[in-house]
Design a protein around this motif. Structure first.
Motif, PDB file in Angstrom:
ATOM      1  N   LEU A 283       0.839  -1.317  -0.055  1.00 25.19           N
ATOM      2  CA  LEU A 283      -0.039   0.084  -0.176  1.00 25.19           C
ATOM      3  C   LEU A 283       0.811   1.279  -0.074  1.00 25.19           C
ATOM      4  O   LEU A 283       0.457   2.259   0.290  1.00 25.19           O
ATOM      5  CB  LEU A 283      -0.861   0.072   1.475  1.00 25.19           C
ATOM      6  CG  LEU A 283      -1.960  -1.126   1.209  1.00 25.19           C
ATOM      7  CD1 LEU A 283      -2.857  -0.805   2.505  1.00 25.19           C
ATOM      8  CD2 LEU A 283      -2.846  -0.873  -0.024  1.00 25.19           C
ATOM      9  N   ARG A 284       1.984   1.068  -0.224  1.00 24.77           N
ATOM     10  CA  ARG A 284       2.930   2.324  -0.349  1.00 24.77           C
ATOM     11  C   ARG A 284       2.429   3.448  -1.236  1.00 24.77           C
ATOM     12  O   ARG A 284       2.534   4.679  -0.707  1.00 24.77           O
ATOM     13  CB  ARG A 284       4.537   1.886  -0.548  1.00 24.77           C
ATOM     14  CG  ARG A 284       5.385   2.729  -0.024  1.00 24.77           C
ATOM     15  CD  ARG A 284       6.962   2.305  -0.356  1.00 24.77           C
ATOM     16  NE  ARG A 284       7.251   1.570   1.164  1.00 24.77           N
ATOM     17  CZ  ARG A 284       7.790   0.338   1.381  1.00 24.77           C
ATOM     18  NH1 ARG A 284       7.399  -0.519   0.110  1.00 24.77           N
ATOM     19  NH2 ARG A 284       8.034  -0.191   2.348  1.00 24.77           N
ATOM     20  N   GLU A 285       2.222   2.980  -2.386  1.00 33.14           N
ATOM     21  CA  GLU A 285       1.725   4.255  -3.387  1.00 33.14           C
ATOM     22  C   GLU A 285       0.788   4.767  -2.606  1.00 33.14           C
ATOM     23  O   GLU A 285       0.295   6.084  -2.828  1.00 33.14           O
ATOM     24  CB  GLU A 285       1.201   3.537  -4.790  1.00 33.14           C
ATOM     25  CG  GLU A 285       2.726   3.090  -5.530  1.00 33.14           C
ATOM     26  CD  GLU A 285       3.713   4.398  -5.778  1.00 33.14           C
ATOM     27  OE1 GLU A 285       3.193   5.355  -5.944  1.00 33.14           O
ATOM     28  OE2 GLU A 285       4.650   3.833  -5.562  1.00 33.14           O
TER      29      GLU A 285
ATOM     30  N   ILE B 251      -0.522  11.149   2.081  1.00 34.83           N
ATOM     31  CA  ILE B 251       0.560  11.884   2.416  1.00 34.83           C
ATOM     32  C   ILE B 251       0.421  13.420   1.783  1.00 34.83           C
ATOM     33  O   ILE B 251      -0.127  14.547   2.298  1.00 34.83           O
ATOM     34  CB  ILE B 251       1.944  11.713   2.303  1.00 34.83           C
ATOM     35  CG1 ILE B 251       2.538  10.403   3.216  1.00 34.83           C
ATOM     36  CG2 ILE B 251       2.744  12.939   2.662  1.00 34.83           C
ATOM     37  CD1 ILE B 251       3.875  10.159   3.050  1.00 34.83           C
ATOM     38  N   LYS B 252      -0.059  13.125   0.315  1.00 30.26           N
ATOM     39  CA  LYS B 252      -0.238  14.333  -0.568  1.00 30.26           C
ATOM     40  C   LYS B 252      -1.519  15.038  -0.069  1.00 30.26           C
ATOM     41  O   LYS B 252      -1.520  16.355  -0.077  1.00 30.26           O
ATOM     42  CB  LYS B 252      -0.214  14.042  -2.093  1.00 30.26           C
ATOM     43  CG  LYS B 252       1.009  13.522  -2.665  1.00 30.26           C
ATOM     44  CD  LYS B 252       0.695  13.358  -4.153  1.00 30.26           C
ATOM     45  CE  LYS B 252       2.070  13.043  -4.741  1.00 30.26           C
ATOM     46  NZ  LYS B 252       1.884  12.428  -6.153  1.00 30.26           N
TER      47      LYS B 252
ATOM     48  N   VAL C   5       7.405  10.930  -6.844  1.00 25.50           N
ATOM     49  CA  VAL C   5       6.283  11.169  -6.335  1.00 25.50           C
ATOM     50  C   VAL C   5       5.852  12.659  -5.658  1.00 25.50           C
ATOM     51  O   VAL C   5       5.002  13.074  -5.932  1.00 25.50           O
ATOM     52  CB  VAL C   5       5.868  10.319  -5.154  1.00 25.50           C
ATOM     53  CG1 VAL C   5       4.519   9.956  -4.978  1.00 25.50           C
ATOM     54  CG2 VAL C   5       6.725   8.794  -5.574  1.00 25.50           C
ATOM     55  N   PHE C   6       6.977  13.135  -5.020  1.00 27.91           N
ATOM     56  CA  PHE C   6       6.839  14.323  -4.255  1.00 27.91           C
ATOM     57  C   PHE C   6       7.567  15.386  -5.000  1.00 27.91           C
ATOM     58  O   PHE C   6       8.075  16.407  -4.170  1.00 27.91           O
ATOM     59  CB  PHE C   6       7.309  14.394  -2.859  1.00 27.91           C
ATOM     60  CG  PHE C   6       6.185  13.319  -1.917  1.00 27.91           C
ATOM     61  CD1 PHE C   6       5.093  13.891  -1.701  1.00 27.91           C
ATOM     62  CD2 PHE C   6       6.729  11.999  -1.897  1.00 27.91           C
ATOM     63  CE1 PHE C   6       4.245  12.835  -1.054  1.00 27.91           C
ATOM     64  CE2 PHE C   6       5.809  11.256  -1.004  1.00 27.91           C
ATOM     65  CZ  PHE C   6       4.743  11.682  -0.693  1.00 27.91           C
ATOM     66  N   LYS C   7       7.651  15.515  -6.368  1.00 28.14           N
ATOM     67  CA  LYS C   7       8.445  16.468  -7.013  1.00 28.14           C
ATOM     68  C   LYS C   7       7.992  17.863  -6.902  1.00 28.14           C
ATOM     69  O   LYS C   7       8.738  18.797  -7.169  1.00 28.14           O
ATOM     70  CB  LYS C   7       8.725  16.061  -8.421  1.00 28.14           C
ATOM     71  CG  LYS C   7       7.536  16.035  -9.265  1.00 28.14           C
ATOM     72  CD  LYS C   7       8.198  15.415 -10.788  1.00 28.14           C
ATOM     73  CE  LYS C   7       7.146  15.648 -11.867  1.00 28.14           C
ATOM     74  NZ  LYS C   7       5.821  14.719 -11.552  1.00 28.14           N
TER      75      LYS C   7
END
Ligand code: ADP
Ligand code: MG
Length: 688
Positions: free
Chosen positions: A459-461, A467-468, A505-507
């Motif tokens: 479930l990492r994605e 988080i986003k 992912v967090f760019k």
């Protein structure tokens, strides 16, 4: 000083010699020994075996349990020609018997070991027996000739270049120091009352025992010594703080403090501040522990106590275990107290010499009323104008002797200790002596408990998206990665993980990195940026565990959560849920065994630190607690406080008897003990 005491001191001098002066040692070897933590002869003698191989009662081959380590005694009856399986694998076999049954010895590649085996000679084998009842095998056993002289063989922690044999030889040399002096640090009556062997016997038999019985007698004595010394030290420290008068304060009002805070104190906080005030107005100095779960608001209690001291014309020193935490406390203190006219200074190890000098001048002149710092604060060169109160945050991370050092600085200042670690009562008594305790039971109003989810790496994605969501609402978050040790590869992992996230992912967000190996100034900069919300997402190791306070952070993701203890996870999780926003914590594990699931479930179902630590203790045992050195007691070499409880008790009784007759260990018969106490506590200091 009497004869024995003098000899003991001489002996100690002998023991304090570097090992390199031992026969057969030299620079190079002593360098290797240092890797084992051994620099002096004393260290060597107190490098105790991990366990023993007891050759006195080998098992019969026919009775040897399969799959377990055994000691066998027998002779080689047949050597089978070597079989070369591959270029890099040659297998040697020999048949071994003790007349109850046969067993096949299998040796891989070591032709030398095989050649040494002689037909019809008796040997001991140590190793795991495998196969079945009809065909037993023992793979790569340790092989000892049966005519060796020591039937009980100690097994030590080793390091490359230091073999068991070498260690035993050095041990032999080290013990010779005892041939030059006759001495015995324990008073005779103690040895008689508690039926203890002499120290000489103990040290000889812990390293070269005749049999396991001798070894037990020896270890009992050494455990007793250690626990006696420890408790003598603790009791003397307590005594010192009890006897002295302290800065007695007047009961002035601090209503203006309450009025200027940005929030109303909880009942627990108010109670704790009042406890402190009452203590500080008393005859003997305050010695109080404020215990409160993460987020319960201990810092405000500290500020209240510091303000009270200020109103009484006294300075306060606040010690924190890390620089980050120190600068955070500095800011909090400034925020709470500067409107009331209190000047606060920060003093940490990473400041430049010039900055330190300036601050120290201000401390000495009394310009600063509150000084926040790491243990640099206790350094000898810091002189206080009028130190009245010493506050230690999260003190289980400090050594007791550091606390003692600072206590010596002022005119017996009052002491306040803040801890979020819920320690079981029996252990607390050992660690904190006779501190009075105030407990903060409730969290500040309006706090919503942190929702905690345990998930697998699959479930990492989704977790990233979660988080986003938080970040998009203007909040901030943490991703915590464990480091097993701070080895390069671990560190690379965290660094590259942070890099991957910030470029992937967090760019679109600003991602920061924080780890323990960074320079203090760099750490501080990152923390500062996180606080000012220049960083949205902080990827970090557990350096953020202690006390970081950023109320806008509402999401924490902990990678490899199974590698942490529950209490530690709870502390980590305490970094979120500090403001009015709903907070979440996601525990990720790629190792979802039943045990792991059961443990993590406790966290998602409870937010009570005491309950969690109890469960933790149940699951992991108290050994872990004492193993972690987080308690601030000196490191013990042989005693295990969670297992040697009987000796702990008898040594405690002995310590009290000894001190009842000789409060400061000034009598001749106690001179050696005093030296031992100093050694135990000093040594620990230099370790820190
Ligand atoms: P800890 O006990 O973990 O050290 P802190 O002292 O860091 O907790 O306090 C946690 C947060 O709660 C801080 O942001 C602090 O300002 C806030 N806080 C403390 N006391 C109260 C209170 N009575 N009401 C509201 N917020 C509080
Ligand atoms: Mg705190």
């Amino acid at each position: 000083m009497n004869q024995t005491a003098r000899e003991w001191i001489c002996l100690l001098k002998d023991l304090e010699k570097p090992v390199k002066y031992l026969k057969g040692m030299g620079e190079k070897r002593s360098g290797l020994y240092e890797k084992l933590g051994i620099t002096t002869v004393y260290d060597l003698l107190y490098h105790f075996p991990r366990y023993y191989l007891d050759f006195t009662c080998p098992v019969q081959i026919s009775q040897a349990p399969l799959g377990e380590n055994c000691i066998l005694r027998g002779r080689v009856v047949k050597k089978i020609p070597a079989a070369r399986i591959r270029r890099d694998l040659t297998v040697y076999k020999a048949v071994f018997t003790d007349d109850s049954a046969d067993i096949t010895i299998i040796i891989y590649n070591s032709g030398y070991a095989f050649d040494k085996l002689q037909l019809d000679c008796e040997y001991f084998l140590v190793g795991k027996v495998t196969g079945n009842m009809l065909r037993r095998e023992i793979n790569s056993p340790q092989i000892f000739p049966a005519d060796m002289c020591d039937l009980v063989q100690p097994v030590y922690h080793l390091t490359e270049g230091v073999s068991q044999l070498l260690l035993r030889q050095s041990m032999h040399e080290a013990l010779k120091a005892f041939d030059r002096f006759i001495y015995e640090p324990l008073p005779k009556w103690v040895m008689q009352k508690y039926k203890l062997c002499s120290l000489e016997y103990a040290l000889k038999n812990i390293h070269f025992p005749q049999d396991m019985h001798a070894c037990e007698i020896a270890s009992e004595r050494l455990i007793f010594d250690e626990l006696l010394t420890l408790q003598l030290g603790m009791l003397m420290m307590k005594e010192r703080s009890r006897l002295s008068s302290g800065c007695r304060m007047k009961d002035v009002s601090i209503d203006d403090f309450y009025g200027s805070l940005p929030f109303t104190l909880t009942n627990g906080q108010l109670g704790a501040v009042n406890d402190c005030i009452k203590d500080m107005c008393g005859e003997s100095p305050m010695n109080r522990l404020v215990q409160g779960d993460v987020g319960s608001g201990k810092t405000a209690v500290a500020a209240g106590a510091a303000y009270f001291a200020f109103k009484n014309g006294c300075q306060t020193a606040l010690m924190a275990p890390t620089e980050i935490l120190a600068s955070q406390h500095y800011e909090t203190m400034t925020e709470f107290l500067s409107p009331l006219g209190v000047k606060t200074a920060l003093l940490t190890g990473s400041m430049t010499a010039k900055q330190k000098k300036l601050v120290k001048e201000g401390i000495e002149s009394g310009e600063y009323s509150v000084v926040v710092g790491t243990h640099a604060l206790v350094q000898k060169s810091t002189v206080f104008n009028k130190l009245g109160l010493v506050i230690t945050d999260e003190q289980h991370r400090f050594g007791v002797e550091q606390r003692a050092l600072l206590a010596e600085k002022g005119e017996d200042p009052h002491k306040l200790v803040m801890s979020a670690t819920p320690i079981p009562r029996t252990l607390a008594l050992m660690i904190y002596g006779d501190l009075d305790i105030s407990v903060l039971k409730e969290l500040p109003k309006g706090r919503q408990p942190v929702s905690t989810y345990a998930v697998t790496g699959k479930l990492r994605e989704r977790t990233y998206n979660f988080i986003k969501q938080h970040l998009d609402e203007g909040r901030q978050g943490y991703i915590v990665c464990p480091m097993i040790d701070e080895s390069d590869s671990d560190l690379r992992d965290v660094k590259s993980y942070a890099k991957k996230l910030s470029e992937g992912v967090f760019k679109d967000y600003s991602v920061g990195l924080l780890h323990g190996k960074m320079l203090p100034a760099a750490k501080e900069k990152v923390m500062e940026e996180f606080k000012e919300h220049k960083i949205d997402l902080l990827v970090s190791t557990t350096v953020i565990e202690v006390g970081i306070d950023v109320p806008n952070a509402t999401i924490m993701v902990i990678e490899n959560a199974d590698r942490f203890g529950l209490s530690q996870l709870h502390q980590l999780r305490g970094r979120v849920g500090r403001g009015q926003f709903k907070s979440d914590c996601v525990l990720i594990t790629d190792n979802p065994t039943d045990e792991v699931k059961q443990r993590l479930k406790i966290l998602s179902s409870s937010s009570d630190g005491f309950r969690i630590s109890e469960e933790d203790l149940k699951l992991r045992g108290p050994g872990d607690f004492f193993g972690s050195r987080q308690h601030g007691l000196p490191k013990l070499k042989i005693a295990d406080m969670s297992r040697n409880t009987d000796v702990l008790r008898s040594a405690g009784a002995a310590a009290r008897d000894i001190l009842a007759a000789d409060r400061k260990l000034e009598k001749r018969e106690n001179a050696c003990l005093k030296e031992l106490v100093n050694m135990l506590f000093e040594k620990n200091l230099s370790d820190n």
